[in-house]
Motif scaffolding. Structure first.
Motif, PDB file in Angstrom:
ATOM      1  N   UNK A   1      31.782  50.523  41.742  1.00  0.00           N
ATOM      2  CA  UNK A   1      32.739  50.192  40.607  1.00  0.00           C
ATOM      3  C   UNK A   1      33.623  51.330  40.491  1.00  0.00           C
ATOM      4  N   UNK A   2      34.865  50.584  39.944  1.00  0.00           N
ATOM      5  CA  UNK A   2      35.715  51.820  39.676  1.00  0.00           C
ATOM      6  C   UNK A   2      35.637  52.312  38.188  1.00  0.00           C
ATOM      7  N   UNK A   3      35.512  53.614  38.292  1.00  0.00           N
ATOM      8  CA  UNK A   3      35.383  54.286  37.179  1.00  0.00           C
ATOM      9  C   UNK A   3      36.573  54.400  36.137  1.00  0.00           C
ATOM     10  N   UNK A   4      37.648  54.707  36.766  1.00  0.00           N
ATOM     11  CA  UNK A   4      38.999  54.940  36.415  1.00  0.00           C
ATOM     12  C   UNK A   4      40.179  54.598  37.279  1.00  0.00           C
ATOM     13  N   UNK A   5      41.081  53.699  36.866  1.00  0.00           N
ATOM     14  CA  UNK A   5      41.531  53.633  35.482  1.00  0.00           C
ATOM     15  C   UNK A   5      40.770  52.300  34.827  1.00  0.00           C
ATOM     16  N   UNK A   6      40.752  52.256  33.389  1.00  0.00           N
ATOM     17  CA  UNK A   6      40.026  51.482  32.687  1.00  0.00           C
ATOM     18  C   UNK A   6      40.920  50.080  32.611  1.00  0.00           C
ATOM     19  N   UNK A   7      42.229  50.229  32.687  1.00  0.00           N
ATOM     20  CA  UNK A   7      43.184  49.228  32.295  1.00  0.00           C
ATOM     21  C   UNK A   7      43.066  48.193  33.736  1.00  0.00           C
ATOM     22  N   UNK A   8      43.841  46.973  33.265  1.00  0.00           N
ATOM     23  CA  UNK A   8      43.876  46.040  34.222  1.00  0.00           C
ATOM     24  C   UNK A   8      44.640  45.980  35.315  1.00  0.00           C
ATOM     25  N   UNK A   9      45.889  46.913  35.196  1.00  0.00           N
ATOM     26  CA  UNK A   9      46.884  47.057  36.099  1.00  0.00           C
ATOM     27  C   UNK A   9      46.634  48.118  37.266  1.00  0.00           C
ATOM     28  N   UNK A  10      45.683  48.120  37.686  1.00  0.00           N
ATOM     29  CA  UNK A  10      45.354  48.947  38.700  1.00  0.00           C
ATOM     30  C   UNK A  10      45.963  48.311  40.200  1.00  0.00           C
ATOM     31  N   UNK A  11      46.327  49.221  40.897  1.00  0.00           N
ATOM     32  CA  UNK A  11      46.741  48.911  42.233  1.00  0.00           C
ATOM     33  C   UNK A  11      45.735  48.098  43.147  1.00  0.00           C
ATOM     34  N   UNK A  12      44.510  48.406  43.143  1.00  0.00           N
ATOM     35  CA  UNK A  12      43.342  48.028  43.892  1.00  0.00           C
ATOM     36  C   UNK A  12      42.409  47.231  43.000  1.00  0.00           C
ATOM     37  N   UNK A  13      41.605  46.410  43.489  1.00  0.00           N
ATOM     38  CA  UNK A  13      40.443  45.813  42.796  1.00  0.00           C
ATOM     39  C   UNK A  13      39.394  46.783  43.539  1.00  0.00           C
ATOM     40  N   UNK A  14      38.211  46.624  42.400  1.00  0.00           N
ATOM     41  CA  UNK A  14      36.901  47.336  42.830  1.00  0.00           C
ATOM     42  C   UNK A  14      36.316  47.207  44.043  1.00  0.00           C
ATOM     43  N   UNK A  15      36.426  45.964  44.850  1.00  0.00           N
ATOM     44  CA  UNK A  15      36.121  45.867  46.290  1.00  0.00           C
ATOM     45  C   UNK A  15      36.944  46.817  46.968  1.00  0.00           C
ATOM     46  N   UNK A  16      38.343  46.734  47.116  1.00  0.00           N
ATOM     47  CA  UNK A  16      39.239  47.376  47.856  1.00  0.00           C
ATOM     48  C   UNK A  16      39.028  48.648  47.831  1.00  0.00           C
ATOM     49  N   UNK A  17      38.944  49.471  46.502  1.00  0.00           N
ATOM     50  CA  UNK A  17      38.642  50.754  46.354  1.00  0.00           C
ATOM     51  C   UNK A  17      36.986  51.112  47.081  1.00  0.00           C
ATOM     52  N   UNK A  18      36.138  50.383  47.028  1.00  0.00           N
ATOM     53  CA  UNK A  18      34.922  50.555  47.545  1.00  0.00           C
ATOM     54  C   UNK A  18      35.347  50.425  49.132  1.00  0.00           C
ATOM     55  N   UNK A  19      35.760  49.562  49.523  1.00  0.00           N
ATOM     56  CA  UNK A  19      36.052  49.574  51.131  1.00  0.00           C
ATOM     57  C   UNK A  19      36.881  50.914  51.624  1.00  0.00           C
ATOM     58  N   UNK A  20      37.765  51.076  50.956  1.00  0.00           N
ATOM     59  CA  UNK A  20      38.635  52.424  51.402  1.00  0.00           C
ATOM     60  C   UNK A  20      37.654  53.874  51.257  1.00  0.00           C
ATOM     61  N   UNK A  21      36.838  53.704  50.164  1.00  0.00           N
ATOM     62  CA  UNK A  21      35.944  54.914  50.232  1.00  0.00           C
ATOM     63  C   UNK A  21      34.766  54.995  51.088  1.00  0.00           C
ATOM     64  N   UNK A  22      34.375  53.641  51.670  1.00  0.00           N
ATOM     65  CA  UNK A  22      33.362  53.737  52.586  1.00  0.00           C
ATOM     66  C   UNK A  22      33.818  54.171  53.949  1.00  0.00           C
ATOM     67  N   UNK A  23      35.274  53.788  54.112  1.00  0.00           N
ATOM     68  CA  UNK A  23      35.770  54.227  55.577  1.00  0.00           C
ATOM     69  C   UNK A  23      35.706  55.736  55.723  1.00  0.00           C
ATOM     70  N   UNK A  24      35.859  56.410  54.680  1.00  0.00           N
ATOM     71  CA  UNK A  24      35.666  57.762  54.806  1.00  0.00           C
ATOM     72  C   UNK A  24      36.937  58.637  55.354  1.00  0.00           C
ATOM     73  N   UNK A  25      37.963  57.999  55.467  1.00  0.00           N
ATOM     74  CA  UNK A  25      39.316  58.608  56.197  1.00  0.00           C
ATOM     75  C   UNK A  25      39.980  59.460  55.201  1.00  0.00           C
ATOM     76  N   UNK A  26      40.348  60.692  55.779  1.00  0.00           N
ATOM     77  CA  UNK A  26      40.895  61.571  54.534  1.00  0.00           C
ATOM     78  C   UNK A  26      42.367  60.887  53.984  1.00  0.00           C
ATOM     79  N   UNK A  27      42.975  60.035  54.684  1.00  0.00           N
ATOM     80  CA  UNK A  27      44.348  59.766  54.339  1.00  0.00           C
ATOM     81  C   UNK A  27      44.668  58.523  55.331  1.00  0.00           C
TER      82      UNK A  27
END
Length: 602
Positions: free
Chosen positions: A226-252
């Motif tokens: 899940x996305x811990x922050x931000x709490x608003x709905x105007x996020x550039x990413x969805x929770x699934x997209x953020x989780x996918x990016x974090x799972x890849x583990x690339x620094x940038x």
């Protein structure tokens, strides 16, 4: 052509070590030159404009954010360690009246309000006592009854450690959860007193550290689900997209999302287990850098494939002699050691001057060593069998002694020597109980049987001078106590009270229960002891006569068995006799254990 053949021959005759050095040297030199020519330009621009800025922002922001979160974690520890809260929750876990419960919960709520009001990063503090009743300070909106049960279960699993909980409800997105245990100076039981939940203002913590307004670079916190922050709905990413990016583990890198392409910088939290994502909208300059990176990537892929091909060739040159060793090892697995040892003394592969030849010669030496180890192990097994046989023979001695006592008992009965028979039977029972038993704790009933056996022997010796009396309540007989606790006390009474006297001496053993406690006493009407001698007994400075068990030994065994919940007291005065009192928790033998013992006895 002949020159190429000579080079190939020289390469084939090189040792494996030199082949690997040559191959790695060529690859490293090629990669280094290519890296300097292409990636030098790319990374100068990339590092200067993006990576340095993102790393700086992420580094400073993540440290500051986690410091603030650690302050919240420290707040949870201060709350659970608060003496007022500890005392109130301890009383609530008991059986207070309804009025007392309301007073205690009001006292806890006042303390929680004082803590919540002093922390700007806290929305509210919720405490759930052992009865499941919540006590809150502040607005606990969003924390439903079902969520409270989940949080209590999480606190149970962490067993007192701190835990963070991310919820789907944005009104209670980040919760600090910790079980409260009793650990005051008066009560070190570590009993469960409830669950502490702190609703954290993660938005204020992050907004204090960096500017995250719309259209700018955004900081996103995710726990991999899940996305811990931000709490608003105007996020550039969805929770699934953020989780996918974090799972890849690339620094940038540059990632494509539903809202467009973004440059992402990633940093893993060392303390919280979270991932910090710093996302920046993609522009034309980043597209050019991406094109350069793709060229570099393609080049490295080509180099990688070439390295794989050369590695396969090198592996093939190593694999051929290794296969011969593998076949021989499989023969060892089948038990053909003698036949294989003879074959190993024969031909060695053609490349005998290579490392493969050394391996084959070492393999032959290993076979010989295995043969020696087998012979040595066989000799050790014979020694172990002999030791086991001697151990079995040593077990015969106690049985021989018991059988001898039975024979003496039978002969005494045949000759009408009743006193000798009783003494032998008591001695046999005493020896079996003290030597053969494996249990550390015995029911009081069995311990009294030991005392009766000992008194039977002493009564024959002292006749009418020994007046033994037993006063044991029926409820106390199943109680467990350390083995050989009462018999040494009766023995001490015989030595120190009966022996110095001419007239009869009354020795009384009493047992009773009260308030979940077992109380034992061994008293005598002997000459008593002066106060200084009693004090020396308490300190363990007086040794028992012969090889008996002293009072210090009994007190130490009580301490090891019950901790500080047992006591041994001595009451004595000159001319008024001596009484030794024991006080310990009342525990009974489990029914299934008793059944198992009876089955073993059959």
């Amino acid at each position: 052509m002949p020159r190429l053949n000579r080079i190939r021959s020289a390469y084939n005759n090189l040792s494996i070590h030199h082949k690997m050095l040559l191959l790695l040297s060529v690859l490293m030199i090629g990669c280094f030159v290519f890296y300097q020519l292409v990636l030098g330009y790319v990374f100068r621009i990339y590092d200067r404009q993006i990576y340095e800025k993102s790393s700086q922002v992420l580094g400073t922001s993540s440290i500051a954010i986690e410091n603030r979160l650690r302050e919240v974690e420290g707040l949870s520890f201060r709350v659970l360690a608060d003496p007022v809260i500890q005392q109130a929750l301890g009383k609530l876990s008991g059986s207070p009246t309804s009025y007392e419960q309301n007073v205690l919960r009001k006292r806890v709520a006042d303390q929680l309000i004082s803590y919540a009001g002093s922390e700007k990063d806290v929305y509210s503090i919720l405490l759930i006592d052992t009865r499941g009743i919540p006590i809150s300070a502040g607005n606990r909106e969003g924390i439903t009854a079902g969520m409270q049960l989940d949080l209590v279960a999480l606190a149970e699993r962490t067993d007192g450690a701190h835990a963070w909980k991310v919820t789907a409800d944005k009104r209670a997105a980040l919760l600090s959860v910790r079980k409260i245990r009793s650990f005051t100076t008066q009560n070190l039981t570590f009993d469960n007193l409830g669950t502490l939940i702190i609703r954290t203002r993660i938005d204020r913590i992050i907004e204090d550290q960096m500017d995250t307004g719309p259209g700018q670079a955004r900081l996103i916190l995710t726990d991999g689900k899940d996305i811990i922050y931000p709490l608003a709905d105007d996020m550039p990413l969805t929770a699934a997209e953020a989780a996918r990016t974090a799972a890849q583990g690339k620094p940038y890198g540059v990632e494509s999302y539903a809202g467009g392409e973004y440059f992402t910088a990633l940093m893993a939290s060392k303390n919280m287990g979270w991932t910090y994502l710093y996302v920046t909208p993609f522009d034309e300059m980043f597209r050019q850098l991406t094109a350069v990176k793709r060229i570099v990537l393609a080049s490295f892929v080509a180099i990688f494939l070439a390295a794989l091909l050369l590695g396969a060739m090198l592996s093939s040159s190593i694999n051929r002699p290794m296969l011969l060793l593998l076949r021989k090892m499989r023969q060892i697995e089948k038990g053909q050691l003698d036949r294989l040892e003879e074959q190993s003394l024969g031909a060695v592969p053609e490349l005998s001057h290579h490392e493969a030849g050394i391996l084959h010669r070492t393999f032959t030496m290993m076979l010989q060593r295995i043969r020696e180890l087998i012979d040595e192990n066989y000799a050790k097994q014979l020694t172990i069998r002999e030791a086991e046989l001697k151990a079995l023979q040593a077990q015969i001695n106690p049985h021989f002694l018991y059988n001898t006592l039975e024979s003496i008992n039978w002969q005494a009965k045949m000759n009408g020597q009743r006193s000798i028979s009783e003494m032998v039977e008591a001695l046999g029972h005493l020896m079996r109980s003290s030597i053969s038993g494996t249990e550390d704790l015995l029911p009081l009933e069995q311990e009294l049987e030991l005392v009766r056996s000992y008194v039977t022997i002493q009564a024959i010796r002292y006749e009418e001078r020994l007046d033994f009396r037993l006063e044991a309540e029926e409820e106390a007989l199943p109680a467990l106590l350390p083995k050989l606790t009462l018999q040494p006390l009766v023995e001490n009474a015989v030595h120190y009270a009966l022996e110095p006297m001419i007239e009869p001496c009354v020795i009384t053993v009493s047992a009773s229960t009260s308030g979940g406690r077992l109380r034992l006493a061994v008293s005598d009407t002997g000459p008593g002891m002066p106060p200084e001698f009693v004090e020396r007994l308490r300190r363990g400075e007086v040794r028992t006569r012969g090889q008996g068990i002293g009072l210090a030994n009994i007190a130490e065994r009580l301490r090891l068995t019950y901790g500080g919940d047992a006591s041994l007291e001595i009451e004595s005065a000159e001319g008024k006799g001596t009484t030794v009192r024991l006080d310990m928790p009342y525990t009974e033998e489990r029914e299934e254990t008793s059944h198992a013992k009876r089955a073993a006895g059959r």
